[in-house]
Motif scaffolding. Structure first.
Motif, PDB file in Angstrom:
ATOM      1  N   VAL A  78      -7.071   6.286  -2.770  1.00 28.37           N
ATOM      2  CA  VAL A  78      -6.657   7.528  -2.116  1.00 28.37           C
ATOM      3  C   VAL A  78      -7.658   7.890  -1.019  1.00 28.37           C
ATOM      4  O   VAL A  78      -8.876   7.794  -1.218  1.00 28.37           O
ATOM      5  N   VAL A  79      -7.136   8.306   0.131  1.00 30.48           N
ATOM      6  CA  VAL A  79      -7.953   8.763   1.254  1.00 30.48           C
ATOM      7  C   VAL A  79      -7.704  10.262   1.436  1.00 30.48           C
ATOM      8  O   VAL A  79      -6.548  10.712   1.433  1.00 30.48           O
ATOM      9  N   GLY A  80      -8.783  11.060   1.565  1.00 32.13           N
ATOM     10  CA  GLY A  80      -8.600  12.491   1.777  1.00 32.13           C
ATOM     11  C   GLY A  80      -9.913  13.245   1.764  1.00 32.13           C
ATOM     12  O   GLY A  80     -10.995  12.650   1.705  1.00 32.13           O
ATOM     13  N   ARG A  81      -9.815  14.589   1.828  1.00 38.00           N
ATOM     14  CA  ARG A  81     -11.006  15.434   1.834  1.00 38.00           C
ATOM     15  C   ARG A  81     -11.521  15.740   0.436  1.00 38.00           C
ATOM     16  O   ARG A  81     -12.640  16.225   0.268  1.00 38.00           O
TER      17      ARG A  81
ATOM     18  N   LEU B 161      -3.638  10.288   1.890  1.00 37.79           N
ATOM     19  CA  LEU B 161      -3.032   8.979   2.108  1.00 37.79           C
ATOM     20  C   LEU B 161      -3.368   8.058   0.948  1.00 37.79           C
ATOM     21  O   LEU B 161      -4.453   8.133   0.373  1.00 37.79           O
ATOM     22  N   GLU B 162      -2.433   7.191   0.611  1.00 39.71           N
ATOM     23  CA  GLU B 162      -2.650   6.195  -0.430  1.00 39.71           C
ATOM     24  C   GLU B 162      -2.574   4.801   0.187  1.00 39.71           C
ATOM     25  O   GLU B 162      -1.626   4.482   0.906  1.00 39.71           O
ATOM     26  N   LEU B 163      -3.598   3.992  -0.064  1.00 39.02           N
ATOM     27  CA  LEU B 163      -3.624   2.608   0.384  1.00 39.02           C
ATOM     28  C   LEU B 163      -3.453   1.713  -0.831  1.00 39.02           C
ATOM     29  O   LEU B 163      -4.236   1.794  -1.786  1.00 39.02           O
ATOM     30  N   ILE B 164      -2.450   0.869  -0.808  1.00 34.91           N
ATOM     31  CA  ILE B 164      -2.124   0.029  -1.962  1.00 34.91           C
ATOM     32  C   ILE B 164      -2.336  -1.435  -1.584  1.00 34.91           C
ATOM     33  O   ILE B 164      -1.848  -1.903  -0.551  1.00 34.91           O
ATOM     34  N   TRP B 165      -3.082  -2.143  -2.415  1.00 31.07           N
ATOM     35  CA  TRP B 165      -3.351  -3.576  -2.206  1.00 31.07           C
ATOM     36  C   TRP B 165      -3.009  -4.327  -3.477  1.00 31.07           C
ATOM     37  O   TRP B 165      -3.529  -4.013  -4.555  1.00 31.07           O
ATOM     38  N   ASP B 166      -2.111  -5.337  -3.366  1.00 32.16           N
ATOM     39  CA  ASP B 166      -1.664  -6.069  -4.562  1.00 32.16           C
ATOM     40  C   ASP B 166      -2.312  -7.444  -4.691  1.00 32.16           C
ATOM     41  O   ASP B 166      -1.935  -8.236  -5.556  1.00 32.16           O
ATOM     42  N   GLY B 167      -3.285  -7.729  -3.826  1.00 34.32           N
ATOM     43  CA  GLY B 167      -3.949  -9.022  -3.867  1.00 34.32           C
ATOM     44  C   GLY B 167      -3.552  -9.925  -2.724  1.00 34.32           C
ATOM     45  O   GLY B 167      -4.253 -10.894  -2.418  1.00 34.32           O
ATOM     46  N   SER B 168      -2.416  -9.638  -2.066  1.00 31.76           N
ATOM     47  CA  SER B 168      -1.994 -10.455  -0.935  1.00 31.76           C
ATOM     48  C   SER B 168      -1.362  -9.636   0.192  1.00 31.76           C
ATOM     49  O   SER B 168      -1.239 -10.119   1.309  1.00 31.76           O
TER      50      SER B 168
ATOM     51  N   ALA C 183       0.542   1.387   3.188  1.00 32.29           N
ATOM     52  CA  ALA C 183       0.004   2.734   3.368  1.00 32.29           C
ATOM     53  C   ALA C 183       1.120   3.731   3.089  1.00 32.29           C
ATOM     54  O   ALA C 183       2.244   3.561   3.573  1.00 32.29           O
ATOM     55  N   ARG C 184       0.798   4.767   2.337  1.00 37.48           N
ATOM     56  CA  ARG C 184       1.815   5.761   1.964  1.00 37.48           C
ATOM     57  C   ARG C 184       1.228   7.159   2.116  1.00 37.48           C
ATOM     58  O   ARG C 184       0.201   7.471   1.519  1.00 37.48           O
ATOM     59  N   ASP C 185       1.868   7.978   2.951  1.00 34.94           N
ATOM     60  CA  ASP C 185       1.446   9.369   3.106  1.00 34.94           C
ATOM     61  C   ASP C 185       1.816  10.134   1.840  1.00 34.94           C
ATOM     62  O   ASP C 185       2.937  10.014   1.332  1.00 34.94           O
ATOM     63  N   LEU C 186       0.867  10.918   1.327  1.00 35.52           N
ATOM     64  CA  LEU C 186       1.076  11.631   0.058  1.00 35.52           C
ATOM     65  C   LEU C 186       1.583  13.054   0.283  1.00 35.52           C
ATOM     66  O   LEU C 186       1.193  13.978  -0.406  1.00 35.52           O
TER      67      LEU C 186
ATOM     68  N   GLY D 228       0.602   6.462  17.095  1.00 36.66           N
ATOM     69  CA  GLY D 228       1.093   7.749  17.558  1.00 36.66           C
ATOM     70  C   GLY D 228       2.352   8.239  16.877  1.00 36.66           C
ATOM     71  O   GLY D 228       2.822   9.356  17.153  1.00 36.66           O
ATOM     72  N   GLU D 229       2.916   7.438  15.977  1.00 34.53           N
ATOM     73  CA  GLU D 229       4.155   7.808  15.297  1.00 34.53           C
ATOM     74  C   GLU D 229       3.873   8.150  13.836  1.00 34.53           C
ATOM     75  O   GLU D 229       3.183   7.409  13.137  1.00 34.53           O
ATOM     76  N   ARG D 230       4.414   9.293  13.405  1.00 33.88           N
ATOM     77  CA  ARG D 230       4.236   9.674  12.007  1.00 33.88           C
ATOM     78  C   ARG D 230       5.026   8.739  11.105  1.00 33.88           C
ATOM     79  O   ARG D 230       6.077   8.205  11.481  1.00 33.88           O
ATOM     80  N   PHE D 231       4.510   8.529   9.897  1.00 35.73           N
ATOM     81  CA  PHE D 231       5.191   7.643   8.951  1.00 35.73           C
ATOM     82  C   PHE D 231       5.024   8.180   7.534  1.00 35.73           C
ATOM     83  O   PHE D 231       4.106   8.947   7.240  1.00 35.73           O
ATOM     84  N   ARG D 232       5.910   7.767   6.690  1.00 39.59           N
ATOM     85  CA  ARG D 232       5.792   8.087   5.265  1.00 39.59           C
ATOM     86  C   ARG D 232       5.248   6.889   4.502  1.00 39.59           C
ATOM     87  O   ARG D 232       4.471   7.041   3.568  1.00 39.59           O
ATOM     88  N   GLU D 233       5.688   5.685   4.923  1.00 38.31           N
ATOM     89  CA  GLU D 233       5.259   4.457   4.251  1.00 38.31           C
ATOM     90  C   GLU D 233       5.315   3.324   5.264  1.00 38.31           C
ATOM     91  O   GLU D 233       6.269   3.206   6.019  1.00 38.31           O
ATOM     92  N   ALA D 234       4.274   2.499   5.293  1.00 38.14           N
ATOM     93  CA  ALA D 234       4.216   1.408   6.271  1.00 38.14           C
ATOM     94  C   ALA D 234       3.418   0.247   5.713  1.00 38.14           C
ATOM     95  O   ALA D 234       2.426   0.432   4.998  1.00 38.14           O
ATOM     96  N   ALA D 235       3.863  -0.985   6.041  1.00 41.91           N
ATOM     97  CA  ALA D 235       3.122  -2.185   5.649  1.00 41.91           C
ATOM     98  C   ALA D 235       1.853  -2.288   6.485  1.00 41.91           C
ATOM     99  O   ALA D 235       1.816  -1.871   7.643  1.00 41.91           O
TER     100      ALA D 235
END
Length: 253
Positions: free
Chosen positions: A147-150, A168-175, A179-182, A192-199
């Motif tokens: 988790v990324v935050g204050r 923000l949540e950063l998820i790593w499965d080993g390969s 990134a997922r906005d919380l 420059g573009e807002r996202f909810r979830e991105a590879a």
């Protein structure tokens, strides 16, 4: 390596040293690429008629000034140089014992503009580690969620007032990474573009307020190559938009 090779290298170092002292020119990526290909050719060993082994581990030593300038290009440069090694080995029909690895290292004994390459054959794959660079600090991602935050409980804590406590949540499965906005108040952006979830791919830059997080996958040189670790993804493909390196240079290397 034969006696003539040793003499040739000694002359080359002497000429390069004199040239650097006279003109004070810095080491350029094209020079490193040429040196790597030369080391592949010099270090190749014929095992049998159909097999030629070549070095796969390269330590490029340069002056501290050159090292600072080259390291400012980020991990992109080392990834591109690994590509040069792989391409030249395939073109010449060389076989590598393990994945290629190129490390640029500072050497105070060298003059600005001079480079030396230590090549070796290392059996085993290169271990790769996912990291996130934030304000000049590198954070290694563990397998699972970070988790990324204050908030004080965030795995990667940032002081940006525009960030939520759990932003923000950063998820790593080993390969692969995600990134997922919380559900943050001000949102997260990529390009420059807002996202909810991105590879995540190497070079991805996430913006939270005025803070940037750059995702990279780098060689893990703190552990022996080929050792069994939870975080050993296969080597990722580099992004096509390397900002610090002229793409025209790499064509044809």
């Amino acid at each position: 390596m034969g006696i003539l090779d040793s003499v040739e290298r000694g002359l080359e170092r002497a000429v390069n040293g004199a040239f650097a002292r006279t003109f004070r020119s810095g080491v350029q990526p094209v020079e490193i690429a040429s040196a790597l290909k030369r080391e592949l050719d010099i270090g190749s060993v014929i095992v049998d008629r159909d097999r030629v082994l070549a070095p796969n581990r390269f330590v490029v030593r340069v002056s501290p000034k050159d090292a600072d300038r080259l390291h400012a290009m980020g991990d992109t440069l080392e990834r591109e140089l690994v590509g040069v090694v792989d391409k030249h080995a395939a073109r010449q029909g060389y076989q590598l014992l393990g994945g290629a690895d190129v490390e640029i290292r500072s050497d105070e004994s060298l003059t600005t503009g001079v480079l030396e390459v230590d090549a070796s054959r290392v059996d085993g794959a290169v271990a790769w580690t996912p990291v996130v660079d934030v304000d000049g600090v590198r954070h290694e991602l563990r397998r699972g969620s970070t988790v990324v935050g204050r908030g004080s409980d965030a795995g990667i804590r940032i002081s940006d007032s525009a960030a939520s406590r759990q932003h923000l949540e950063l998820i790593w499965d080993g390969s692969a990474g995600l990134a997922r906005d919380l559900g943050s108040t001000n949102g997260s952006k990529i390009n420059g573009e807002r996202f909810r979830e991105a590879a995540l791919s190497p070079g991805t830059v996430i913006t939270i307020g005025q803070t940037t997080l750059r995702f990279q996958v780098v060689p893990n040189r703190t552990r022996p190559a080929g050792s069994s670790q939870a975080q050993q993804p296969s080597r990722p493909a580099a992004r096509g938009d390397a900002p610090s390196i002229d793409q025209d240079f790499w064509r044809g290397m």
